[in-house]
Scaffold this motif. Structure first.
Motif, PDB file in Angstrom:
ATOM      1  N   ARG A  59      27.037   3.252   3.325  1.00 55.44           N
ATOM      2  CA  ARG A  59      27.658   3.221   2.329  1.00 55.44           C
ATOM      3  C   ARG A  59      27.202   1.606   1.740  1.00 55.44           C
ATOM      4  O   ARG A  59      26.672   1.770   0.449  1.00 55.44           O
ATOM      5  CB  ARG A  59      28.947   3.355   2.286  1.00 55.44           C
ATOM      6  N   SER A  60      27.300   0.536   2.577  1.00 55.38           N
ATOM      7  CA  SER A  60      27.170  -0.599   1.987  1.00 55.38           C
ATOM      8  C   SER A  60      25.551  -0.888   1.438  1.00 55.38           C
ATOM      9  O   SER A  60      25.199  -1.390   0.560  1.00 55.38           O
ATOM     10  CB  SER A  60      27.199  -1.613   3.207  1.00 55.38           C
ATOM     11  N   ARG A  61      24.599  -0.355   2.117  1.00 57.71           N
ATOM     12  CA  ARG A  61      23.478   0.004   1.901  1.00 57.71           C
ATOM     13  C   ARG A  61      22.939   0.657   0.714  1.00 57.71           C
ATOM     14  O   ARG A  61      22.218   0.021  -0.158  1.00 57.71           O
ATOM     15  CB  ARG A  61      22.294   0.197   2.997  1.00 57.71           C
ATOM     16  N   ARG A  62      23.638   1.749   0.484  1.00 59.22           N
ATOM     17  CA  ARG A  62      23.445   2.425  -0.636  1.00 59.22           C
ATOM     18  C   ARG A  62      24.003   1.848  -2.004  1.00 59.22           C
ATOM     19  O   ARG A  62      23.058   1.927  -2.761  1.00 59.22           O
ATOM     20  CB  ARG A  62      24.255   3.862  -0.573  1.00 59.22           C
ATOM     21  N   ILE A  63      25.152   1.280  -2.094  1.00 63.04           N
ATOM     22  CA  ILE A  63      25.692   0.601  -3.213  1.00 63.04           C
ATOM     23  C   ILE A  63      24.802  -0.691  -3.432  1.00 63.04           C
ATOM     24  O   ILE A  63      24.731  -0.963  -4.693  1.00 63.04           O
ATOM     25  CB  ILE A  63      27.051   0.356  -3.113  1.00 63.04           C
ATOM     26  N   ILE A  64      24.462  -1.315  -2.326  1.00 56.55           N
ATOM     27  CA  ILE A  64      23.776  -2.732  -2.799  1.00 56.55           C
ATOM     28  C   ILE A  64      22.333  -2.207  -3.235  1.00 56.55           C
ATOM     29  O   ILE A  64      21.821  -2.937  -4.305  1.00 56.55           O
ATOM     30  CB  ILE A  64      23.549  -3.577  -1.409  1.00 56.55           C
ATOM     31  N   ARG A  65      21.858  -1.192  -2.671  1.00 54.30           N
ATOM     32  CA  ARG A  65      20.402  -0.772  -3.200  1.00 54.30           C
ATOM     33  C   ARG A  65      20.540  -0.170  -4.664  1.00 54.30           C
ATOM     34  O   ARG A  65      19.638  -0.659  -5.776  1.00 54.30           O
ATOM     35  CB  ARG A  65      19.798   0.381  -2.495  1.00 54.30           C
ATOM     36  N   GLU A  66      21.596   0.303  -5.115  1.00 60.09           N
ATOM     37  CA  GLU A  66      21.889   0.860  -6.239  1.00 60.09           C
ATOM     38  C   GLU A  66      22.098  -0.408  -7.299  1.00 60.09           C
ATOM     39  O   GLU A  66      21.476  -0.400  -8.482  1.00 60.09           O
ATOM     40  CB  GLU A  66      22.958   1.918  -6.433  1.00 60.09           C
ATOM     41  N   ALA A  67      22.816  -1.334  -7.019  1.00 55.99           N
ATOM     42  CA  ALA A  67      22.956  -2.311  -7.585  1.00 55.99           C
ATOM     43  C   ALA A  67      21.931  -3.350  -7.866  1.00 55.99           C
ATOM     44  O   ALA A  67      21.502  -3.836  -9.233  1.00 55.99           O
ATOM     45  CB  ALA A  67      23.945  -3.523  -7.149  1.00 55.99           C
ATOM     46  N   PHE A  68      21.126  -3.335  -6.949  1.00 55.96           N
ATOM     47  CA  PHE A  68      19.426  -4.189  -7.161  1.00 55.96           C
ATOM     48  C   PHE A  68      18.758  -3.375  -8.111  1.00 55.96           C
ATOM     49  O   PHE A  68      18.068  -3.865  -8.897  1.00 55.96           O
ATOM     50  CB  PHE A  68      18.951  -4.470  -5.780  1.00 55.96           C
ATOM     51  N   ARG A  69      18.791  -2.083  -7.912  1.00 56.62           N
ATOM     52  CA  ARG A  69      17.826  -1.138  -8.885  1.00 56.62           C
ATOM     53  C   ARG A  69      18.229  -1.172 -10.345  1.00 56.62           C
ATOM     54  O   ARG A  69      17.352  -1.393 -11.070  1.00 56.62           O
ATOM     55  CB  ARG A  69      18.047   0.403  -8.333  1.00 56.62           C
ATOM     56  N   GLN A  70      19.667  -1.567 -10.582  1.00 56.41           N
ATOM     57  CA  GLN A  70      19.949  -1.663 -11.900  1.00 56.41           C
ATOM     58  C   GLN A  70      19.427  -3.188 -12.487  1.00 56.41           C
ATOM     59  O   GLN A  70      19.235  -3.306 -13.458  1.00 56.41           O
ATOM     60  CB  GLN A  70      21.368  -1.585 -12.068  1.00 56.41           C
ATOM     61  N   ALA A  71      19.426  -4.147 -11.542  1.00 56.49           N
ATOM     62  CA  ALA A  71      19.189  -5.445 -11.678  1.00 56.49           C
ATOM     63  C   ALA A  71      17.756  -5.749 -11.918  1.00 56.49           C
ATOM     64  O   ALA A  71      17.140  -6.610 -12.662  1.00 56.49           O
ATOM     65  CB  ALA A  71      19.685  -6.354 -10.999  1.00 56.49           C
ATOM     66  N   ALA A  72      16.812  -4.942 -11.144  1.00 56.86           N
ATOM     67  CA  ALA A  72      15.466  -5.094 -10.881  1.00 56.86           C
ATOM     68  C   ALA A  72      14.728  -5.147 -12.166  1.00 56.86           C
ATOM     69  O   ALA A  72      13.717  -6.122 -12.109  1.00 56.86           O
ATOM     70  CB  ALA A  72      14.967  -3.930 -10.047  1.00 56.86           C
ATOM     71  N   PRO A  73      14.866  -4.720 -13.113  1.00 59.46           N
ATOM     72  CA  PRO A  73      14.010  -4.859 -14.481  1.00 59.46           C
ATOM     73  C   PRO A  73      14.267  -6.290 -15.223  1.00 59.46           C
ATOM     74  O   PRO A  73      13.124  -6.757 -15.786  1.00 59.46           O
ATOM     75  CB  PRO A  73      14.525  -3.765 -15.529  1.00 59.46           C
ATOM     76  N   GLN A  74      15.330  -7.110 -14.924  1.00 59.73           N
ATOM     77  CA  GLN A  74      15.405  -8.195 -15.082  1.00 59.73           C
ATOM     78  C   GLN A  74      15.017  -9.502 -14.414  1.00 59.73           C
ATOM     79  O   GLN A  74      15.103 -10.581 -14.903  1.00 59.73           O
ATOM     80  CB  GLN A  74      16.846  -8.496 -15.642  1.00 59.73           C
ATOM     81  N   VAL A  75      14.709  -8.984 -13.056  1.00 56.17           N
ATOM     82  CA  VAL A  75      13.932  -9.964 -12.148  1.00 56.17           C
ATOM     83  C   VAL A  75      12.519 -10.201 -12.329  1.00 56.17           C
ATOM     84  O   VAL A  75      11.767  -9.627 -12.650  1.00 56.17           O
ATOM     85  CB  VAL A  75      14.266  -9.621 -10.698  1.00 56.17           C
ATOM     86  N   ARG A  76      12.267 -11.716 -12.397  1.00 58.68           N
ATOM     87  CA  ARG A  76      10.918 -12.144 -12.402  1.00 58.68           C
ATOM     88  C   ARG A  76      10.117 -11.685 -10.961  1.00 58.68           C
ATOM     89  O   ARG A  76      10.722 -11.591  -9.999  1.00 58.68           O
ATOM     90  CB  ARG A  76      10.755 -13.549 -12.506  1.00 58.68           C
ATOM     91  N   GLU A  77       8.896 -11.398 -11.409  1.00 62.48           N
ATOM     92  CA  GLU A  77       8.030 -10.951 -10.178  1.00 62.48           C
ATOM     93  C   GLU A  77       7.616 -12.221  -9.283  1.00 62.48           C
ATOM     94  O   GLU A  77       7.887 -13.374  -9.669  1.00 62.48           O
ATOM     95  CB  GLU A  77       6.532 -10.471 -10.669  1.00 62.48           C
ATOM     96  N   GLY A  78       7.411 -12.012  -8.106  1.00 65.05           N
ATOM     97  CA  GLY A  78       6.878 -13.143  -7.265  1.00 65.05           C
ATOM     98  C   GLY A  78       7.915 -13.520  -6.222  1.00 65.05           C
ATOM     99  O   GLY A  78       7.882 -14.666  -5.794  1.00 65.05           O
ATOM    100  N   PHE A  79       8.912 -12.750  -6.059  1.00 63.11           N
ATOM    101  CA  PHE A  79      10.022 -13.251  -5.267  1.00 63.11           C
ATOM    102  C   PHE A  79      10.452 -12.297  -4.027  1.00 63.11           C
ATOM    103  O   PHE A  79      10.302 -10.668  -4.283  1.00 63.11           O
ATOM    104  CB  PHE A  79      11.397 -13.569  -5.914  1.00 63.11           C
ATOM    105  N   ASP A  80      10.895 -12.640  -3.036  1.00 61.35           N
ATOM    106  CA  ASP A  80      11.317 -11.902  -1.757  1.00 61.35           C
ATOM    107  C   ASP A  80      12.714 -11.874  -1.965  1.00 61.35           C
ATOM    108  O   ASP A  80      13.205 -13.029  -2.031  1.00 61.35           O
ATOM    109  CB  ASP A  80      10.633 -12.051  -0.295  1.00 61.35           C
ATOM    110  N   PHE A  81      13.714 -10.913  -1.626  1.00 63.53           N
ATOM    111  CA  PHE A  81      15.092 -10.960  -1.469  1.00 63.53           C
ATOM    112  C   PHE A  81      15.428 -10.182  -0.178  1.00 63.53           C
ATOM    113  O   PHE A  81      15.011  -9.374   0.159  1.00 63.53           O
ATOM    114  CB  PHE A  81      15.833 -10.208  -2.736  1.00 63.53           C
ATOM    115  N   VAL A  82      16.594 -10.875   0.354  1.00 59.19           N
ATOM    116  CA  VAL A  82      17.229 -10.300   1.544  1.00 59.19           C
ATOM    117  C   VAL A  82      18.805 -10.215   0.890  1.00 59.19           C
ATOM    118  O   VAL A  82      19.305 -11.302   0.808  1.00 59.19           O
ATOM    119  CB  VAL A  82      16.977 -10.912   2.891  1.00 59.19           C
ATOM    120  N   LEU A  83      19.190  -8.998   0.909  1.00 60.24           N
ATOM    121  CA  LEU A  83      20.704  -8.635   0.555  1.00 60.24           C
ATOM    122  C   LEU A  83      21.276  -8.357   1.835  1.00 60.24           C
ATOM    123  O   LEU A  83      21.070  -7.316   2.612  1.00 60.24           O
ATOM    124  CB  LEU A  83      20.619  -7.644  -0.467  1.00 60.24           C
ATOM    125  N   VAL A  84      22.489  -8.973   2.067  1.00 58.34           N
ATOM    126  CA  VAL A  84      23.226  -8.707   3.368  1.00 58.34           C
ATOM    127  C   VAL A  84      24.573  -8.366   2.948  1.00 58.34           C
ATOM    128  O   VAL A  84      25.220  -9.054   2.210  1.00 58.34           O
ATOM    129  CB  VAL A  84      23.331 -10.146   4.170  1.00 58.34           C
TER     130      VAL A  84
END
Length: 112
Positions: A59-84
């Motif tokens: 569940r934690s992975r799912r909700i983090i993935r969904e939150a990042f999916r919503q934020a992704a269009p506003q994120v600049r290219e060229g970065f790596d992210f690890v979400l814990v």
């Protein structure tokens, strides 16, 4: 869904981001950010045993993935992210995680 970002799967990539990246901590999610050499956004999501049993970790992975999916269009290219995920993560909504994530990404200076 995965067209906005590519997943990080290799252990060496996770380790590199943990050691060289900058971290942003909150009670629900920790974000590690590191500039990469390519023009794409790469994301890895991890959950430790402290998060809870398999159901809570998934569940934690799912909700983090969904939150990042919503934020992704506003994120600049060229970065790596690890979400814990943290201990509180399975008990909050993806909208709450999204709010925290946007603040962390803004602090990191990776928003467009």
């Amino acid at each position: 869904m995965m067209d906005l970002f590519t997943p990080i799967k290799e252990n060496r990539d996770f380790r590199r981001i943990y050691t060289r990246g900058k971290s942003y901590v909150s009670p629900v999610v920790v974000t590690y950010v590191l500039k990469n050499r390519s023009q794409n956004v790469r994301v890895g999501i991890t959950t430790g045993k402290k998060t809870g049993n398999a159901v809570k970790r998934n569940r934690s992975r799912r909700i983090i993935r969904e939150a990042f999916r919503q934020a992704a269009p506003q994120v600049r290219e060229g970065f790596d992210f690890v979400l814990v995920a943290r201990g509180r993560t399975p008990f909050v909504k993806s909208t709450d995680i999204y709010r925290v994530l946007m603040r962390q990404l803004k602090d990191a200076g990776v928003l467009k």
